[in-house]
Design a protein around this motif. Sequence first.
Motif, PDB file in Angstrom:
ATOM      1  N   GLY A  23     -17.575  14.116  21.607  1.00 23.28           N
ATOM      2  CA  GLY A  23     -18.126  15.411  21.993  1.00 23.28           C
ATOM      3  C   GLY A  23     -17.153  16.517  21.639  1.00 23.28           C
ATOM      4  N   ASP A  24     -17.663  17.729  21.652  1.00 23.80           N
ATOM      5  CA  ASP A  24     -16.828  18.891  21.362  1.00 23.80           C
ATOM      6  C   ASP A  24     -15.813  19.071  22.499  1.00 23.80           C
ATOM      7  OD1 ASP A  24     -16.272  21.893  21.877  1.00 23.80           O
ATOM      8  OD2 ASP A  24     -16.898  21.808  19.776  1.00 23.80           O
ATOM      9  N   PRO A  25     -14.519  19.008  22.199  1.00 23.67           N
ATOM     10  CA  PRO A  25     -13.506  19.102  23.249  1.00 23.67           C
ATOM     11  C   PRO A  25     -13.597  20.397  24.061  1.00 23.67           C
ATOM     12  CG  PRO A  25     -12.497  18.429  21.184  1.00 23.67           C
ATOM     13  CD  PRO A  25     -13.914  18.780  20.880  1.00 23.67           C
ATOM     14  N   HIS A  26     -13.984  21.492  23.422  1.00 22.36           N
ATOM     15  CA  HIS A  26     -14.083  22.766  24.139  1.00 22.36           C
ATOM     16  C   HIS A  26     -15.256  22.753  25.114  1.00 22.36           C
ATOM     17  CE1 HIS A  26     -10.867  24.665  21.881  1.00 22.36           C
ATOM     18  NE2 HIS A  26     -11.355  24.042  20.823  1.00 22.36           N
ATOM     19  N   GLN A  27     -16.359  22.166  24.709  1.00 21.12           N
ATOM     20  CA  GLN A  27     -17.499  22.067  25.621  1.00 21.12           C
ATOM     21  C   GLN A  27     -17.213  21.088  26.754  1.00 21.12           C
ATOM     22  OE1 GLN A  27     -21.364  21.561  23.948  1.00 21.12           O
ATOM     23  NE2 GLN A  27     -21.105  23.225  22.491  1.00 21.12           N
ATOM     24  N   LEU A  28     -16.562  19.977  26.439  1.00 22.50           N
ATOM     25  CA  LEU A  28     -16.200  19.015  27.485  1.00 22.50           C
ATOM     26  C   LEU A  28     -15.220  19.638  28.478  1.00 22.50           C
ATOM     27  CD1 LEU A  28     -15.830  15.779  25.341  1.00 22.50           C
ATOM     28  CD2 LEU A  28     -17.614  16.274  27.024  1.00 22.50           C
ATOM     29  N   ALA A  29     -14.270  20.422  27.973  1.00 21.26           N
ATOM     30  CA  ALA A  29     -13.323  21.104  28.860  1.00 21.26           C
ATOM     31  C   ALA A  29     -14.055  22.088  29.762  1.00 21.26           C
ATOM     32  CB  ALA A  29     -12.250  21.819  28.041  1.00 21.26           C
ATOM     33  N   ALA A  30     -14.989  22.840  29.198  1.00 16.63           N
ATOM     34  CA  ALA A  30     -15.756  23.805  29.990  1.00 16.63           C
ATOM     35  C   ALA A  30     -16.559  23.087  31.072  1.00 16.63           C
ATOM     36  CB  ALA A  30     -16.665  24.629  29.086  1.00 16.63           C
ATOM     37  N   CYS A  31     -17.173  21.971  30.737  1.00 12.25           N
ATOM     38  CA  CYS A  31     -17.944  21.201  31.721  1.00 12.25           C
ATOM     39  C   CYS A  31     -17.041  20.651  32.815  1.00 12.25           C
ATOM     40  CB  CYS A  31     -18.689  20.056  31.041  1.00 12.25           C
ATOM     41  SG  CYS A  31     -20.080  20.591  30.054  1.00 12.25           S
ATOM     42  N   TYR A  32     -15.910  20.116  32.436  1.00 11.42           N
ATOM     43  CA  TYR A  32     -14.971  19.553  33.406  1.00 11.42           C
ATOM     44  C   TYR A  32     -14.466  20.632  34.367  1.00 11.42           C
ATOM     45  CZ  TYR A  32     -10.801  17.240  35.216  1.00 11.42           C
ATOM     46  OH  TYR A  32      -9.847  16.712  36.031  1.00 11.42           O
ATOM     47  N   LEU A  33     -14.068  21.772  33.802  1.00 13.04           N
ATOM     48  CA  LEU A  33     -13.552  22.849  34.645  1.00 13.04           C
ATOM     49  C   LEU A  33     -14.648  23.459  35.513  1.00 13.04           C
ATOM     50  CD1 LEU A  33     -11.064  24.455  32.119  1.00 13.04           C
ATOM     51  CD2 LEU A  33     -10.530  23.035  34.112  1.00 13.04           C
ATOM     52  N   ALA A  34     -15.869  23.538  34.996  1.00 11.64           N
ATOM     53  CA  ALA A  34     -16.984  24.040  35.804  1.00 11.64           C
ATOM     54  C   ALA A  34     -17.269  23.089  36.964  1.00 11.64           C
ATOM     55  CB  ALA A  34     -18.228  24.211  34.938  1.00 11.64           C
ATOM     56  N   THR A  35     -17.152  21.796  36.723  1.00 11.25           N
ATOM     57  CA  THR A  35     -17.340  20.807  37.782  1.00 11.25           C
ATOM     58  C   THR A  35     -16.278  20.976  38.869  1.00 11.25           C
ATOM     59  OG1 THR A  35     -18.342  19.226  36.262  1.00 11.25           O
ATOM     60  CG2 THR A  35     -17.417  18.334  38.296  1.00 11.25           C
ATOM     61  N   LEU A  36     -15.034  21.120  38.450  1.00  9.72           N
ATOM     62  CA  LEU A  36     -13.958  21.302  39.420  1.00  9.72           C
ATOM     63  C   LEU A  36     -14.144  22.595  40.216  1.00  9.72           C
ATOM     64  CD1 LEU A  36     -10.766  20.154  37.482  1.00  9.72           C
ATOM     65  CD2 LEU A  36     -12.129  18.890  39.137  1.00  9.72           C
ATOM     66  N   HIS A  37     -14.530  23.647  39.528  1.00 11.77           N
ATOM     67  CA  HIS A  37     -14.755  24.931  40.189  1.00 11.77           C
ATOM     68  C   HIS A  37     -15.890  24.810  41.206  1.00 11.77           C
ATOM     69  CE1 HIS A  37     -16.349  29.031  40.640  1.00 11.77           C
ATOM     70  NE2 HIS A  37     -15.077  29.372  40.576  1.00 11.77           N
ATOM     71  N   GLY A  38     -16.959  24.156  40.812  1.00 14.72           N
ATOM     72  CA  GLY A  38     -18.092  23.969  41.710  1.00 14.72           C
ATOM     73  C   GLY A  38     -17.721  23.163  42.937  1.00 14.72           C
ATOM     74  N   LEU A  39     -16.947  22.112  42.727  1.00 15.58           N
ATOM     75  CA  LEU A  39     -16.514  21.293  43.861  1.00 15.58           C
ATOM     76  C   LEU A  39     -15.596  22.079  44.788  1.00 15.58           C
ATOM     77  CD1 LEU A  39     -15.872  17.892  42.077  1.00 15.58           C
ATOM     78  CD2 LEU A  39     -17.702  18.436  43.692  1.00 15.58           C
ATOM     79  N   ALA A  40     -14.736  22.900  44.208  1.00 18.08           N
ATOM     80  CA  ALA A  40     -13.833  23.707  45.023  1.00 18.08           C
ATOM     81  C   ALA A  40     -14.618  24.709  45.870  1.00 18.08           C
ATOM     82  CB  ALA A  40     -12.831  24.436  44.137  1.00 18.08           C
ATOM     83  N   ALA A  41     -15.725  25.215  45.365  1.00 17.02           N
ATOM     84  CA  ALA A  41     -16.548  26.173  46.109  1.00 17.02           C
ATOM     85  C   ALA A  41     -17.458  25.463  47.113  1.00 17.02           C
ATOM     86  CB  ALA A  41     -17.382  26.999  45.142  1.00 17.02           C
ATOM     87  N   LEU A  42     -17.852  24.248  46.806  1.00 18.02           N
ATOM     88  CA  LEU A  42     -18.793  23.515  47.643  1.00 18.02           C
ATOM     89  C   LEU A  42     -18.212  23.150  49.006  1.00 18.02           C
ATOM     90  CD1 LEU A  42     -21.632  22.153  47.492  1.00 18.02           C
ATOM     91  CD2 LEU A  42     -20.451  20.096  46.733  1.00 18.02           C
ATOM     92  N   ARG A  43     -17.010  22.664  49.017  1.00 18.48           N
ATOM     93  CA  ARG A  43     -16.402  22.183  50.259  1.00 18.48           C
ATOM     94  C   ARG A  43     -16.294  23.294  51.313  1.00 18.48           C
ATOM     95  NH1 ARG A  43     -15.964  17.183  51.915  1.00 18.48           N
ATOM     96  NH2 ARG A  43     -13.956  16.655  52.655  1.00 18.48           N
ATOM     97  N   PRO A  44     -15.748  24.467  50.970  1.00 19.08           N
ATOM     98  CA  PRO A  44     -15.676  25.526  51.984  1.00 19.08           C
ATOM     99  C   PRO A  44     -17.056  26.016  52.429  1.00 19.08           C
ATOM    100  CG  PRO A  44     -14.208  26.042  50.165  1.00 19.08           C
ATOM    101  CD  PRO A  44     -15.028  24.850  49.767  1.00 19.08           C
ATOM    102  N   ALA A  45     -18.012  26.006  51.510  1.00 17.87           N
ATOM    103  CA  ALA A  45     -19.356  26.502  51.842  1.00 17.87           C
ATOM    104  C   ALA A  45     -20.110  25.549  52.763  1.00 17.87           C
ATOM    105  CB  ALA A  45     -20.155  26.743  50.562  1.00 17.87           C
ATOM    106  N   LEU A  46     -19.980  24.244  52.530  1.00 13.24           N
ATOM    107  CA  LEU A  46     -20.747  23.263  53.285  1.00 13.24           C
ATOM    108  C   LEU A  46     -19.924  22.467  54.293  1.00 13.24           C
ATOM    109  CD1 LEU A  46     -23.039  21.842  50.452  1.00 13.24           C
ATOM    110  CD2 LEU A  46     -23.532  23.657  52.098  1.00 13.24           C
ATOM    111  N   GLY A  47     -18.624  22.597  54.217  1.00 17.91           N
ATOM    112  CA  GLY A  47     -17.757  21.858  55.135  1.00 17.91           C
ATOM    113  C   GLY A  47     -17.910  20.361  54.971  1.00 17.91           C
ATOM    114  N   GLU A  48     -17.939  19.670  56.068  1.00 20.49           N
ATOM    115  CA  GLU A  48     -18.022  18.202  56.046  1.00 20.49           C
ATOM    116  C   GLU A  48     -19.353  17.687  55.509  1.00 20.49           C
ATOM    117  OE1 GLU A  48     -15.497  16.057  56.598  1.00 20.49           O
ATOM    118  OE2 GLU A  48     -14.292  17.877  56.738  1.00 20.49           O
ATOM    119  N   ALA A  49     -20.365  18.553  55.444  1.00 16.97           N
ATOM    120  CA  ALA A  49     -21.670  18.140  54.916  1.00 16.97           C
ATOM    121  C   ALA A  49     -21.659  18.038  53.385  1.00 16.97           C
ATOM    122  CB  ALA A  49     -22.755  19.119  55.359  1.00 16.97           C
TER     123      ALA A  49
END
Length: 68
Positions: A23-49
Amino acid sequence: MVFRRAVADTIARGQRLGQFGPGDPHQLAACYLATLHGLAALRPALGEAAVVPAPELILEALTRGSSK
């Protein structure tokens, strides 16, 4: 931008070594970083849920098709 480029370079190097899937390394990097960013935002928003995937599942998306 610099960090995303560094991640893309790491993925490209891993692809050459057979450690990352195709796969395109730049697109894979963008997907990976977007996943990490989303997870970082998810935990504070939903807490233990928040349902957080195992790190192995996230890495599988990057290494799928590699010779590992």
